[in-house]
Enzyme design. Structure first.
Site, PDB file in Angstrom:
ATOM      1  N   SER A 117      79.531  57.774  15.471  1.00 32.30           N
ATOM      2  CA  SER A 117      78.090  57.604  15.434  1.00 32.30           C
ATOM      3  C   SER A 117      77.623  57.212  14.026  1.00 32.30           C
ATOM      4  CB  SER A 117      77.400  58.880  15.921  1.00 32.30           C
ATOM      5  OG  SER A 117      76.019  58.678  16.072  1.00 32.30           O
TER       6      SER A 117
ATOM      7  N   ASP B 293      71.948  52.579  15.017  1.00 34.41           N
ATOM      8  CA  ASP B 293      73.082  53.160  14.312  1.00 34.41           C
ATOM      9  C   ASP B 293      74.374  52.435  14.705  1.00 34.41           C
ATOM     10  OD1 ASP B 293      73.428  54.158  16.855  1.00 34.41           O
ATOM     11  OD2 ASP B 293      73.906  56.195  16.220  1.00 34.41           O
TER      12      ASP B 293
ATOM     13  N   ASP C 257      77.028  52.840  16.529  1.00 35.43           N
ATOM     14  CA  ASP C 257      77.487  52.696  17.910  1.00 35.43           C
ATOM     15  C   ASP C 257      76.353  52.378  18.881  1.00 35.43           C
ATOM     16  OD1 ASP C 257      76.504  55.365  17.657  1.00 35.43           O
ATOM     17  OD2 ASP C 257      77.537  55.909  19.503  1.00 35.43           O
TER      18      ASP C 257
ATOM     19  N   ASP D 196      73.537  53.795  19.934  1.00 34.86           N
ATOM     20  CA  ASP D 196      72.872  54.697  20.878  1.00 34.86           C
ATOM     21  C   ASP D 196      71.579  55.283  20.308  1.00 34.86           C
ATOM     22  OD1 ASP D 196      74.052  56.454  19.088  1.00 34.86           O
ATOM     23  OD2 ASP D 196      74.996  57.715  20.604  1.00 34.86           O
TER      24      ASP D 196
END
Length: 582
Positions: free
Chosen positions: A147, A306, A308, A310
């Protein structure tokens, strides 16, 4: 008791150890503190997966720790799901160091069990992985990501066949299987070329992207004519060196948001995230380059995702031409209000809004205004995904879900927070308000005028390593064992201890207890007089303890003062606990 020195020697003497890890071990040989931290335990596989610093050791992210986790996952799937080998597992990864390598290692272990793996040819965001599980009908999904953690981290996140993060009960069973794998260095693997030859490794191109974009267009609240009309909204977007660039850009352009600029320096995948101190849209510094470009363009709205893809951060232009980064609570309330105000009233009768227990109560107030029921979940989007799955059986309608940490979901085509969906809907919403002659900041003021000035905050304390883990435990024990009557002169009316699923009501005439109908979690919530609350919770993914605050008054100034008083009191109490623990 786990013997870290014995574990280290096992790795040191392993003949076939990966050469790069072997070299790192050699470099660490004279640093006993770092060696102990790398081997003193096995990297924790929590309720969603595992995340840690890259490097050699059982407490680090490396190919052997990943192999052990995948071996446990494979054994769990073979015992608990049907038609596993043909349905297979889908794997995606972001731009971090070793992400693609870990994705291939996942396929190599699954292949040794005869399980087919679908792996994306290049980096993709987390919400697309969730969508892909449902698209292919696989038994599970794996996302290689840490993340928004610092560059030295990577992680391994598991999704169930519904496309949601694994539930706590599923995680327990997977952990049990992982622990049965005694030697992470000896997990059987198939070579990549053999996987491809035996059709146990399927490389995914743009097929899933295209299917996702078709579904994305369907969630729009615009009429077909409006969808095909050129939009006047000016947008600057930064993917912060991550995986969401293509889907966000294509999602906006298919709705004719063509006045769109991307921060090109941050559109390049970069595991160092070299243009930001932290690749986290929750941190305002992450918007520095977007703000500069936005001023040149005269942008109405700035978007940041961000690594990734999400989480979404949004900055809106104020009357003074300066940009203000909205909090996750603020953007969530705005999105909710826009969605509900543009939804069919018939749908709203069975509609449910989902939020976490540390998310603003402004969302509940907005939902109440439309007669939409709000359901609280524990912190973590896995609980929101699990609730959506339950709606399939109950006939309730999921209409929106969010958490304060910049996670939003509009359509259940994905079952995890989805920054792509949120980015497109945020621009649609901003375009609507622009047509009404208002900025998003002015639209937020409308909500405050209607429902009260809700204000939230969060502070976190990082305590690394074994000593830090012990300190976090001490803090939680102290708050549990030394009950408070007030925080910053505000009387505590209820104490919710999620570890024992108990709510204690303090009404002046004694104590009353109620059961909290949620899964157990190490978290304490203090509900105070006058619509205020404080929650204390150790992070499940980082070496941190977090304190969340929420207040509501009639004015911004009063809410700010009240919030500051709560924060100062809690900070001081935690500091005293740590000082006494020395």
């Amino acid at each position: 008791m786990y013997n870290w020195e014995k574990s280290f020697q096992k790795w040191r003497s392993f003949q076939n150890l990966d050469l790069s890890l072997q070299q790192e071990l050699t470099n660490l040989e004279n640093d006993k503190t770092k060696l102990e931290d790398a081997f003193y335990k096995e990297l924790t596989f929590g309720t969603g997966g595992m995340r840690g610093v890259l490097g050699p050791g059982t407490n680090r992210m490396n190919i052997y720790v990943v192999r052990r986790a995948v071996n446990g996952l494979a054994n769990y799937l073979l015992k608990n799901t049907v038609n596993v080998k043909d349905r297979g597992v889908v794997v995606a990864y972001d731009s971090r160091y070793m992400s693609q390598e870990f994705a291939v290692e996942t396929a190599k272990v699954l292949g040794a069990h005869g399980i087919k793996t679908h792996v994306f040819e290049s980096l993709r965001p987390t919400p697309l992985l969730s969508f892909a599980v449902r698209y292919f009908g696989t038994v599970a999904g794996v996302m290689i990501t840490a993340s928004h953690n610092p560059p030295e981290y990577n992680g391994f996140k598991v999704y169930n066949e519904d496309g949601g993060q694994i539930t706590p009960s599923q995680a327990e069973q997977i952990i049990d299987e992982i622990q049965k794998t005694e030697d992470e260095l000896l997990v059987p693997v198939m070579e990549k070329k053999d996987l491809e030859q035996e059709e146990l490794l399927d490389w995914i191109g743009n097929e899933v992207d295209n299917a996702y974009l078709e579904q994305l267009k369907l969630i729009s609240k615009l009429s077909l004519e409006e969808q095909d009309s050129e939009k006047d909204l000016k947008i600057v977007f930064t993917p912060l060196h991550g995986a969401a660039n293509d889907l966000v850009v294509n999602g906006l352009r298919q709705l004719q948001f063509n006045k769109l600029e991307v921060v090109e320096e941050q559109a390049v995948p970069d595991p160092e995230f070299s243009t930001v101190a932290s690749p986290n849209p929750e941190e305002h510094q992450a918007f520095t380059m977007a703000i500069s470009q936005g001023k040149k363009m005269g942008a109405d709205i700035l978007l940041g995702t961000d690594p990734d893809g999400d989480r979404l951060g949004v900055a809106a232009k104020g009357e003074d031409g300066e940009y203000q980064v909205l909090t996750g609570n603020q953007l969530g309330a705005l999105l909710l209000d826009y969605i509900l105000s543009h939804s069919n009233q018939t749908i709203l009768k069975s509609a449910r809004m989902l939020k976490t227990v540390v998310t603003s109560e402004l969302g509940r107030a907005v939902a109440d205004a439309y007669n939409v029921k709000t359901i609280n979940t524990l912190t973590g989007f896995k609980y929101i995904g699990e609730k959506i799955h339950q709606f399939d059986a109950t006939g309730e309608t999921f209409i929106f879900g969010y958490e304060e940490s910049y996670g939003y979901l509009i359509s259940s085509m994905s079952r995890d927070k989805d920054a792509v969906q949120a980015a497109v809907m945020a621009c649609e919403m901003a375009s609507y308000w622009k047509q009404q002659g208002k900025t998003l900041l002015e639209a937020l003021d409308v909500l405050y005028d209607q429902h009260g000035y809700f204000l939230e905050g969060m502070s976190s304390l990082t305590l690394k390593g074994k000593a830090g883990t012990d300190q976090i435990a001490t803090i939680m024990e102290s708050f549990r064992n030394e009950p408070m009557e007030e925080i910053a002169s505000y009387k505590i009316e209820k104490v919710e201890d999620y570890l024992v699923s108990e709510r204690t009501i303090l009404d002046g005439e004694g104590k009353k207890s109620e059961t909290i109908e949620l899964p157990k979690e190490n978290m304490l919530k203090f509900i105070l007089h006058n619509d205020s609350w404080v929650t204390l919770r150790p992070s499940g993914t980082e070496p941190k303890i977090k304190c969340y605050y929420g207040v509501c008054t009639d004015s911004k100034e009063d809410s700010q003062q009240k919030l500051a008083a709560l924060k100062e009191t809690m900070d001081n109490k935690i500091a005293v606990i740590l000082e006494n623990d020395k």
